[in-house]
Design an enzyme around this catalytic site. Structure first.
Site, PDB file in Angstrom:
ATOM      1  N   MET A   1      -0.903   2.071  -5.930  1.00  0.00           N
ATOM      2  CA  MET A   1      -1.135   3.249  -6.771  1.00  0.00           C
ATOM      3  C   MET A   1      -2.397   3.971  -6.299  1.00  0.00           C
ATOM      4  O   MET A   1      -3.508   3.491  -6.476  1.00  0.00           O
ATOM      5  CB  MET A   1      -1.237   2.837  -8.240  1.00  0.00           C
ATOM      6  CG  MET A   1       0.008   2.105  -8.737  1.00  0.00           C
ATOM      7  SD  MET A   1      -0.069   1.635 -10.479  1.00  0.00           S
ATOM      8  CE  MET A   1       0.052   3.231 -11.269  1.00  0.00           C
TER       9      MET A   1
ATOM     10  N   GLY B   1      -2.404   9.240  -7.574  1.00  0.00           N
ATOM     11  CA  GLY B   1      -1.643  10.484  -7.565  1.00  0.00           C
ATOM     12  C   GLY B   1      -0.349  10.363  -8.343  1.00  0.00           C
ATOM     13  O   GLY B   1       0.037   9.279  -8.803  1.00  0.00           O
TER      14      GLY B   1
ATOM     15  N   LEU C   1      -6.120   0.574  -3.766  1.00  0.00           N
ATOM     16  CA  LEU C   1      -6.848   0.102  -2.597  1.00  0.00           C
ATOM     17  C   LEU C   1      -8.183   0.818  -2.485  1.00  0.00           C
ATOM     18  O   LEU C   1      -8.235   2.039  -2.334  1.00  0.00           O
ATOM     19  CB  LEU C   1      -6.022   0.342  -1.324  1.00  0.00           C
ATOM     20  CG  LEU C   1      -4.621  -0.274  -1.312  1.00  0.00           C
ATOM     21  CD1 LEU C   1      -3.951  -0.013   0.024  1.00  0.00           C
ATOM     22  CD2 LEU C   1      -4.681  -1.756  -1.616  1.00  0.00           C
TER      23      LEU C   1
ATOM     24  N   CYS D   1      -2.796   4.233   8.928  1.00  0.00           N
ATOM     25  CA  CYS D   1      -3.060   3.589   7.639  1.00  0.00           C
ATOM     26  C   CYS D   1      -1.800   2.905   7.111  1.00  0.00           C
ATOM     27  O   CYS D   1      -1.860   1.788   6.589  1.00  0.00           O
ATOM     28  CB  CYS D   1      -3.567   4.621   6.636  1.00  0.00           C
ATOM     29  SG  CYS D   1      -3.986   3.942   5.015  1.00  0.00           S
TER      30      CYS D   1
ATOM     31  N   GLY E   1       4.825   5.494  -3.198  1.00  0.00           N
ATOM     32  CA  GLY E   1       5.403   6.779  -3.586  1.00  0.00           C
ATOM     33  C   GLY E   1       5.867   7.617  -2.417  1.00  0.00           C
ATOM     34  O   GLY E   1       6.041   8.834  -2.558  1.00  0.00           O
TER      35      GLY E   1
ATOM     36  N   CYS F   1      -8.555  11.667   4.253  1.00  0.00           N
ATOM     37  CA  CYS F   1      -9.280  11.192   3.074  1.00  0.00           C
ATOM     38  C   CYS F   1     -10.708  10.778   3.381  1.00  0.00           C
ATOM     39  O   CYS F   1     -11.581  10.903   2.528  1.00  0.00           O
ATOM     40  CB  CYS F   1      -8.515  10.048   2.413  1.00  0.00           C
ATOM     41  SG  CYS F   1      -8.491   8.511   3.375  1.00  0.00           S
TER      42      CYS F   1
END
EC number: 2.8.1.13
Length: 376
Positions: free
Chosen positions: A17, A20, A42, A111, A135, A210
């Protein structure tokens, strides 16, 4: 074939999760399907305040709080796992090293390979979970012979199979993508989140990288690698400008070149080549970007490796279109020829091969051949 996003028996599922809306709805759907779901966020930075602020990223303190609130609403246990060291080594340092070598990496793909479906999955399996749920918009298809295939999402507009092309058989066997078989708009996903009482329903999507807090990739690299002035030259080797670091450019780039000498034909010039050895950037006309073939290394197959030459479609960037190719695995390298020339292909990027909607596999572009000459 049957879609395995809704498994026939209840599983112990670890839902990644991010904070978002997509990952929250995916976790909610997995729980609604009867699975025993645990949420996990994470922590990918030792100093999360240095990552994107507000709602633009997926690694901030705010994001972890949003994920926790979503888990509370869904009614599932929730934990935060610290993978900052692994993320720094496998994603951030790899990103910097690739740019330093004159290549253009995709950190999101790395990633997924190293963090979400390697470090996270390994830890999940060690703790007795059956699957990791995310997701992502993609589908895992279970064939009658028991093998699994990765396919594009039902809605091509949201398909994310490109960044999942690094997943192997073992990882696919434990992957769950509850959003992949849904032909819905993002607005409908947000409406579903709102119906479920999830506060992230109106949260903006994350963008860019990110771990680069202000979105300034060139500034980030300059801080890590230092400024190193070099020459910008044309195809004949004539100096037409200077730069403060070859790592700040990508193949096909047009803007930000700061070339003082205009081209003889008055047309725009693009980055054709980046040489970290002599810190030189070569520019030229758009036509010189036409790539007819490439070689790619470190192939990863979503199933058995292809045997002999074959015809596929290829995707060269996360939000790019498909192009027809012929490809063959030769001595561990993928040799690819394009039916029609393509532009903006850079070493370091990933090429993902498709057979219809099925993801065949991916590899990292090492060299390209242009219409008139080969360019490393």
């Amino acid at each position: 074939m049957t879609d395995t996003s809704q498994r026939s028996r209840p599983l112990r599922v670890l839902a990644a999760m991010s904070g978002g809306v997509d990952s929250a709805v995916a976790a909610a759907r997995a729980a609604e399907a009867g699975h025993d779901v645990t949420g996990v966020h994470l922590a990918l930075s030792a100093n999360p305040q240095s990552f994107r602020t507000g709602a633009r990223g997926c690694c901030t303190i705010e994001d972890s709080r949003d994920a926790r609130r979503a888990a509370d609403v869904i009614g599932i246990p929730f934990y935060v796992w610290d993978l900052a060291d692994r993320f720094r080594e496998d994603v951030v340092e790899d990103f910097v090293a690739e740019y330093e070598a004159g290549r253009t990496p995709n950190p999101c793909l790395r990633c997924n390979e190293k963090i979400k479906f390697a470090a996270l999955l390994d830890k999940a399996l060690a703790l007795g979970f059956d699957a990791v749920c995310t997701g992502h918009y993609a589908q895992v298809i279970l064939r009658e012979d028991g093998t699994r295939e990765l396919h594009r999402a039902s809605d091509m507009a949201k398909d994310q199979s490109y960044v999942l092309g690094v997943l192997d058989d073992r990882q696919l066997a434990h992957a769950m993508f509850p959003l992949g078989d849904t032909v819905t708009t993002k607005e409908e996903i947000r409406a579903e989140a709102e119906r479920r009482g999830l506060a992230v329903a109106k949260k903006p999507d994350s963008h860019d990288i990110c771990f680069i807090a202000d979105g300034d990739t060139q500034g980030f690299l300059a801080n890590r690698l230092g400024r190193a002035e070099g020459d910008i030259v044309d195809e004949s080797g004539t100096k037409v400008g200077t730069h403060e670091g070859a790592y700040g450019f990508t193949i096909g780039q047009r803007k930000g070149l700061r070339i003082g000498t205009p081209a003889a034909d008055g047309k725009p010039r693009y980055v054709l080549d980046i040489s970290p050895v002599d810190n030189t950037v070569t520019v030229g006309p758009a036509a010189a970007l036409d790539v007819t073939a490439l070689t790619a290394i470190k192939p990863r197959w979503c199933g058995a490796a292809p045997v002999g030459p074959g015809t596929y479609t290829a995707q060269l960037r996360a939000h790019g279109g498909e192009t027809e190719v012929t490809a063959e695995l030769v001595d561990g390298e993928l040799r690819v020829h394009f039916t029609e020339p393509v532009r903006g292909v850079a070493p370091g990027q990933a090429i993902v091969l498709y057979d219809g909607t099925r993801v065949v596999g991916s590899a990292t572009i090492a060299t390209t051949a242009r219409r008139e000459a080969a360019t490393a």
